[in-house]
Design an enzyme around this catalytic site. Structure first.
Site, short mmCIF file in Angstrom:
data_model
loop_
_atom_site.label_atom_id
_atom_site.label_comp_id
_atom_site.label_asym_id
_atom_site.label_seq_id
_atom_site.Cartn_x
_atom_site.Cartn_y
_atom_site.Cartn_z
N CYS A 155 -19.19 -74.73 20.37
CA CYS A 155 -18.26 -74.49 21.48
C CYS A 155 -19.02 -74.50 22.80
CB CYS A 155 -17.55 -73.16 21.30
SG CYS A 155 -16.70 -73.01 19.71
N TYR B 203 -18.48 -73.20 25.64
CA TYR B 203 -18.57 -71.98 26.44
C TYR B 203 -19.30 -70.84 25.72
CZ TYR B 203 -14.22 -70.95 23.83
OH TYR B 203 -13.26 -70.76 22.85
N GLY C 217 -22.63 -65.85 16.68
CA GLY C 217 -22.59 -66.83 15.64
C GLY C 217 -21.34 -66.78 14.76
N ASP D 53 -23.73 -56.79 22.88
CA ASP D 53 -24.01 -58.17 22.50
C ASP D 53 -24.19 -59.08 23.71
OD1 ASP D 53 -21.23 -58.08 23.02
OD2 ASP D 53 -20.84 -59.78 21.72
N CYS E 39 -16.08 -51.25 45.64
CA CYS E 39 -15.43 -50.56 44.53
C CYS E 39 -15.09 -49.11 44.88
CB CYS E 39 -16.32 -50.57 43.29
SG CYS E 39 -16.57 -52.20 42.54
N CYS F 140 -11.74 -48.87 46.47
CA CYS F 140 -10.66 -49.65 45.85
C CYS F 140 -9.66 -48.73 45.18
CB CYS F 140 -11.24 -50.62 44.83
SG CYS F 140 -9.98 -51.59 43.95
N CYS G 210 -16.83 -55.18 33.37
CA CYS G 210 -18.04 -55.34 32.57
C CYS G 210 -19.22 -55.74 33.46
CB CYS G 210 -17.82 -56.41 31.50
SG CYS G 210 -19.27 -56.67 30.43
#
Length: 404
Positions: free
Chosen positions: A22, A24, A69, A281, A321, A324, A334
């Site tokens: 893939c 991306y 994977g 991850d 932030c 906000c 993230c």
């Protein structure tokens, strides 16, 4: 020292190995961490040590997520050993498993196993053929959609619990209605939409060509929200979209289950095929290595100063932030999405999140109030027929539609 209790692991039993290519995918490049080895597989010693340690900690509910994977490259013999070790070391604990797969290797034997042991399957399926095959190709350049569809139908027919994992990229972001309806028609009413935010290889400060823009993602979420809202039946959702469910948690004053929306990171650990442990991850990198399950105790690693520092790092947000109005809904998003700006950086998705939160706020507020009223109301046996119904409809209980 952190006070968090480790109750979930994300495991890469085949490392970055995959039978697709893939465009991306951010994880294929992780093969560089493991030298010249071309095949990466978790051995039984690592597997047993990891499960034994995880189930020796204080958590009475523990979740194992098998990802890649492509984890099905390990074969069914490996996953039968997984279940065997979990039974051996579970000691009365409630153990759950999830499997994220591209579906290519799923056959009836796999389906029967997944159903028998109640694995929750996250199936990577981006939508109809032209959307899915735009980036999700085999190594020979051909599309993977037809095989994935066969696997989806097989698992659904066998009663396997399947969620759709949809990557929202620069192409798929144009088709929110088509993607939503496609999954509904297929019977995948639980959906998770994952924004593709990857850095350009030649200039890591900029997003990759396949990355979705913040504004486009925000508009995509707005359209999805309208479709999701239209499918609500009172308080019963017609479809379940993980991001919306997580945001709603905030409105009912409950911590969200999605790490992206939490104030700090570090809720889980990642275990690679060789036993190496990382905090996330997206941060499987040399600088973030915490230890190894063959040498270290995984519960101790989860409480380490290094892991605590990783969790607190999310609070180093951009100055914008702090003022906000939506800060408490996303807490800056993230950290890996903070690209394309000076440190500490705004999220690449910031503008899109603002558009979405403004669009959905009133309806989230209304829905939360209805949930809270339902929680506060007495059971039906205590309500007299001529009392006003506690749902707020203004009708007498005996005349209400009952959707409350």
């Amino acid at each position: 020292m952190s006070s968090k209790i480790l109750n979930s692991l994300l495991i890469k039993p085949a490392g970055p190995d995959c039978n697709l290519a893939c465009k991306y995918c951010f994880y294929l490049e992780k093969a560089d961490l493991f030298g010249d080895r071309r095949v990466h597989r978790m051995d039984e010693a690592v597997l047993e040590s990891m499960i034994k340690q995880a189930l020796s900690g204080p958590a009475m509910d523990f979740s194992f997520g098998w990802q890649g994977g492509e984890p099905t490259l390990m074969g069914l013999v490996f996953f039968r050993k997984v279940v065997e070790f979990q039974k051996r070391y579970g000691q009365g604990r409630r153990v759950s498993n999830s499997l994220q797969t591209n579906g290519i290797l799923i056959d009836e034997d796999w389906g029967v196993f997944l159903k028998e042991y109640q694995f929750l399957v996250g199936l990577s399926l981006d939508g109809p053929e032209h959307i899915h095959d735009h980036y999700r190709k085999k190594r020979d350049g051909s599309g993977s959609w037809r095989q994935v569809m066969e696997s989806a139908r097989l698992m659904l027919d066998l009663g396997v619990e399947v969620n759709a994992l949809v990557v929202v990229n620069d192409y798929s972001v144009q088709f929110p209605e088509e993607i939503y309806q496609f999954h509904k028609d297929l019977g995948l009413n639980w959906m998770q939409f994952i924004p593709c935010v990857e850095s350009d290889v030649s200039d890591p400060s900029q997003p990759a060509e396949c990355a979705v823009s913040g504004v486009a993602f925000g508009k995509f979420l707005m359209t999805l929200f309208d479709l999701w809202w239209a499918d609500l039946d009172g308080l019963t959702p017609g479809t379940n979209l993980r991001f919306f469910d997580a945001v709603l948690h905030h409105y009912v004053s409950v911590p969200p289950p999605l790490c992206t929306l939490k104030q700090v990171c570090g809720d889980y650990l990642v275990v690679e095929h060789n036993g190496n442990v990382y905090p996330c991850d997206f941060y499987v990198e040399k600088d973030y290595l915490l230890g190894n399950v063959l040498d270290d105790d995984i519960n101790t690693l989860s409480q380490s100063a290094q892991q605590e520092a990783f969790g607190r790092a999310k609070s180093k947000r951009h100055d914008d932030c702090q003022t906000c109005e939506w800060l408490r809904l996303c807490w800056g998003g993230c950290p890996k999405d903070r690209i394309g700006d000076s440190e500490p950086g705004l999220s690449h998705l910031c503008e899109g999140y603002q558009l979405f939160f403004a669009h959905a706020h009133e309806r989230f507020t209304d829905l939360a109030q209805r949930f809270k009223r339902r929680e506060a109301e007495p059971p039906p046996s205590e309500i007299k027929r001529n009392d006003l119904c506690p749902c707020g409809s203004g009708k007498k209980y005996k005349q209400c539609c009952g959707r409350c």
